[in-house]
Design a protein around this motif. Structure first.
Motif, PDB file in Angstrom:
ATOM      1  N   UNK A  63       0.816  -1.205   0.000  1.00 55.02           N
ATOM      2  CA  UNK A  63       0.000   0.000   0.000  1.00 55.02           C
ATOM      3  C   UNK A  63       0.844   1.246   0.000  1.00 55.02           C
ATOM      4  N   UNK A  64       0.173   2.350  -0.212  1.00 58.75           N
ATOM      5  CA  UNK A  64       0.811   3.665  -0.218  1.00 58.75           C
ATOM      6  C   UNK A  64      -0.057   4.595   0.624  1.00 58.75           C
ATOM      7  N   UNK A  65       0.232   4.712   1.914  1.00 54.06           N
ATOM      8  CA  UNK A  65      -0.623   5.520   2.791  1.00 54.06           C
ATOM      9  C   UNK A  65      -0.659   7.011   2.451  1.00 54.06           C
ATOM     10  N   UNK A  66       0.450   7.573   1.986  1.00 55.52           N
ATOM     11  CA  UNK A  66       0.513   9.024   1.784  1.00 55.52           C
ATOM     12  C   UNK A  66      -0.554   9.538   0.822  1.00 55.52           C
ATOM     13  N   UNK A  67      -0.683   8.995  -0.400  1.00 51.65           N
ATOM     14  CA  UNK A  67      -1.694   9.547  -1.317  1.00 51.65           C
ATOM     15  C   UNK A  67      -3.120   9.456  -0.771  1.00 51.65           C
ATOM     16  N   UNK A  68      -3.424   8.402  -0.041  1.00 45.28           N
ATOM     17  CA  UNK A  68      -4.772   8.255   0.508  1.00 45.28           C
ATOM     18  C   UNK A  68      -5.056   9.322   1.560  1.00 45.28           C
ATOM     19  N   UNK A  69      -4.074   9.632   2.379  1.00 45.80           N
ATOM     20  CA  UNK A  69      -4.271  10.642   3.410  1.00 45.80           C
ATOM     21  C   UNK A  69      -4.279  12.046   2.814  1.00 45.80           C
ATOM     22  N   UNK A  70      -3.434  12.296   1.827  1.00 45.28           N
ATOM     23  CA  UNK A  70      -3.388  13.612   1.183  1.00 45.28           C
ATOM     24  C   UNK A  70      -4.727  13.943   0.532  1.00 45.28           C
ATOM     25  N   UNK A  71      -5.421  12.923   0.028  1.00 45.04           N
ATOM     26  CA  UNK A  71      -6.679  13.136  -0.686  1.00 45.04           C
ATOM     27  C   UNK A  71      -7.854  13.458   0.242  1.00 45.04           C
ATOM     28  N   UNK A  72      -7.707  13.238   1.538  1.00 46.47           N
ATOM     29  CA  UNK A  72      -8.813  13.499   2.459  1.00 46.47           C
ATOM     30  C   UNK A  72      -9.031  15.003   2.617  1.00 46.47           C
ATOM     31  N   UNK A  73     -10.287  15.428   2.632  1.00 48.58           N
ATOM     32  CA  UNK A  73     -10.546  16.870   2.768  1.00 48.58           C
ATOM     33  C   UNK A  73     -10.491  17.335   4.220  1.00 48.58           C
ATOM     34  N   UNK A  74     -10.050  18.554   4.398  1.00 49.30           N
ATOM     35  CA  UNK A  74     -10.203  19.280   5.664  1.00 49.30           C
ATOM     36  C   UNK A  74      -9.521  18.646   6.875  1.00 49.30           C
ATOM     37  N   UNK A  75      -8.360  18.035   6.686  1.00 53.95           N
ATOM     38  CA  UNK A  75      -7.619  17.544   7.844  1.00 53.95           C
ATOM     39  C   UNK A  75      -6.844  18.697   8.476  1.00 53.95           C
ATOM     40  N   UNK A  76      -6.529  18.545   9.754  1.00 51.09           N
ATOM     41  CA  UNK A  76      -5.757  19.570  10.445  1.00 51.09           C
ATOM     42  C   UNK A  76      -4.871  18.907  11.501  1.00 51.09           C
ATOM     43  N   UNK A  77      -3.983  19.704  12.062  1.00 52.23           N
ATOM     44  CA  UNK A  77      -3.023  19.173  13.027  1.00 52.23           C
ATOM     45  C   UNK A  77      -3.727  18.537  14.220  1.00 52.23           C
ATOM     46  N   UNK A  78      -4.816  19.130  14.680  1.00 54.09           N
ATOM     47  CA  UNK A  78      -5.523  18.599  15.850  1.00 54.09           C
ATOM     48  C   UNK A  78      -6.025  17.182  15.602  1.00 54.09           C
ATOM     49  N   UNK A  79      -6.444  16.878  14.391  1.00 51.58           N
ATOM     50  CA  UNK A  79      -6.914  15.525  14.077  1.00 51.58           C
ATOM     51  C   UNK A  79      -5.766  14.520  14.127  1.00 51.58           C
ATOM     52  N   UNK A  80      -4.621  14.883  13.571  1.00 52.49           N
ATOM     53  CA  UNK A  80      -3.452  14.001  13.624  1.00 52.49           C
ATOM     54  C   UNK A  80      -3.001  13.815  15.073  1.00 52.49           C
ATOM     55  N   UNK A  81      -3.032  14.892  15.846  1.00 55.38           N
ATOM     56  CA  UNK A  81      -2.635  14.813  17.250  1.00 55.38           C
ATOM     57  C   UNK A  81      -3.608  13.950  18.049  1.00 55.38           C
ATOM     58  N   UNK A  82      -4.897  14.043  17.745  1.00 54.83           N
ATOM     59  CA  UNK A  82      -5.890  13.208  18.431  1.00 54.83           C
ATOM     60  C   UNK A  82      -5.691  11.740  18.070  1.00 54.83           C
ATOM     61  N   UNK A  83      -5.431  11.470  16.784  1.00 56.26           N
ATOM     62  CA  UNK A  83      -5.142  10.106  16.339  1.00 56.26           C
ATOM     63  C   UNK A  83      -3.977   9.539  17.156  1.00 56.26           C
ATOM     64  N   UNK A  84      -2.930  10.320  17.281  1.00 51.56           N
ATOM     65  CA  UNK A  84      -1.745   9.876  18.011  1.00 51.56           C
ATOM     66  C   UNK A  84      -2.046   9.692  19.496  1.00 51.56           C
ATOM     67  N   UNK A  85      -2.830  10.574  20.079  1.00 49.73           N
ATOM     68  CA  UNK A  85      -3.202  10.454  21.488  1.00 49.73           C
ATOM     69  C   UNK A  85      -3.974   9.152  21.721  1.00 49.73           C
ATOM     70  N   UNK A  86      -4.951   8.852  20.874  1.00 50.22           N
ATOM     71  CA  UNK A  86      -5.720   7.612  21.016  1.00 50.22           C
ATOM     72  C   UNK A  86      -4.833   6.384  20.805  1.00 50.22           C
ATOM     73  N   UNK A  87      -3.921   6.484  19.860  1.00 47.29           N
ATOM     74  CA  UNK A  87      -3.010   5.373  19.602  1.00 47.29           C
ATOM     75  C   UNK A  87      -2.148   5.099  20.833  1.00 47.29           C
ATOM     76  N   UNK A  88      -1.602   6.155  21.424  1.00 49.61           N
ATOM     77  CA  UNK A  88      -0.748   5.992  22.604  1.00 49.61           C
ATOM     78  C   UNK A  88      -1.539   5.491  23.808  1.00 49.61           C
TER      79      UNK A  88
END
Length: 134
Positions: A63-88
């Motif tokens: 797979x190639x995760x980067x193109x799939x994530x780049x194509x998503x609309x309206x992402x922001x730093x808070x969403x990535x940070x929340x993803x990481x918080x839940x993962x941890x």
């Protein structure tokens, strides 16, 4: 370096399923996943293969995760940070300190790279901003 002796395939599958159960219920992340993941069974297989490759050195992931994530609309730093918080949170609950340490390091790196790539692709005229990953 991946070390298959530190974590089992079952632990990796548990990590993936437990994390996504949380992410799907999250008010910010859940709607994004539900809108863009069409086949959850296939997504789980793909994510288990990805984390198995990262943590155990297996070669099942394709797979190639980067193109799939780049194509998503309206992402922001808070969403990535929340993803990481839940993962941890998830890795901590699983009770394997080796898995927690290694998976968190990989997840932090990946979240940063995906966010950087997202910004460079979607906001090419702006200087990328780093995530707050503490």
């Amino acid at each position: 370096m991946p070390d298959p002796s530190l974590y089992t395939e079952e632990e990796i599958a548990n990590l993936v399923h437990t994390f996504y159960a949380k992410a799907r219920k999250d008010p910010g992340l859940g709607p994004i996943f539900e809108a863009h993941v069409i086949d959850w069974d296939a997504h789980f297989v793909q994510m288990i293969n990805f984390w198995s490759a990262q943590l155990r050195g297996t070669s099942r992931f394709r797979g190639a995760p980067m193109p799939k994530h780049i194509a998503l609309p309206d992402l922001n730093a808070a969403l990535f940070e929340r993803w990481l918080q839940l993962f941890k949170e998830t890795t901590k609950e699983l009770g394997n300190p080796d898995l927690q340490q290694q998976a968190n390091a990989i997840a932090t790196f990946i979240a940063g790279r995906l966010w950087q790539g997202y910004q460079m692709s979607n906001y090419p005229d702006k200087q990328p901003v780093a995530l707050h990953t503490a």
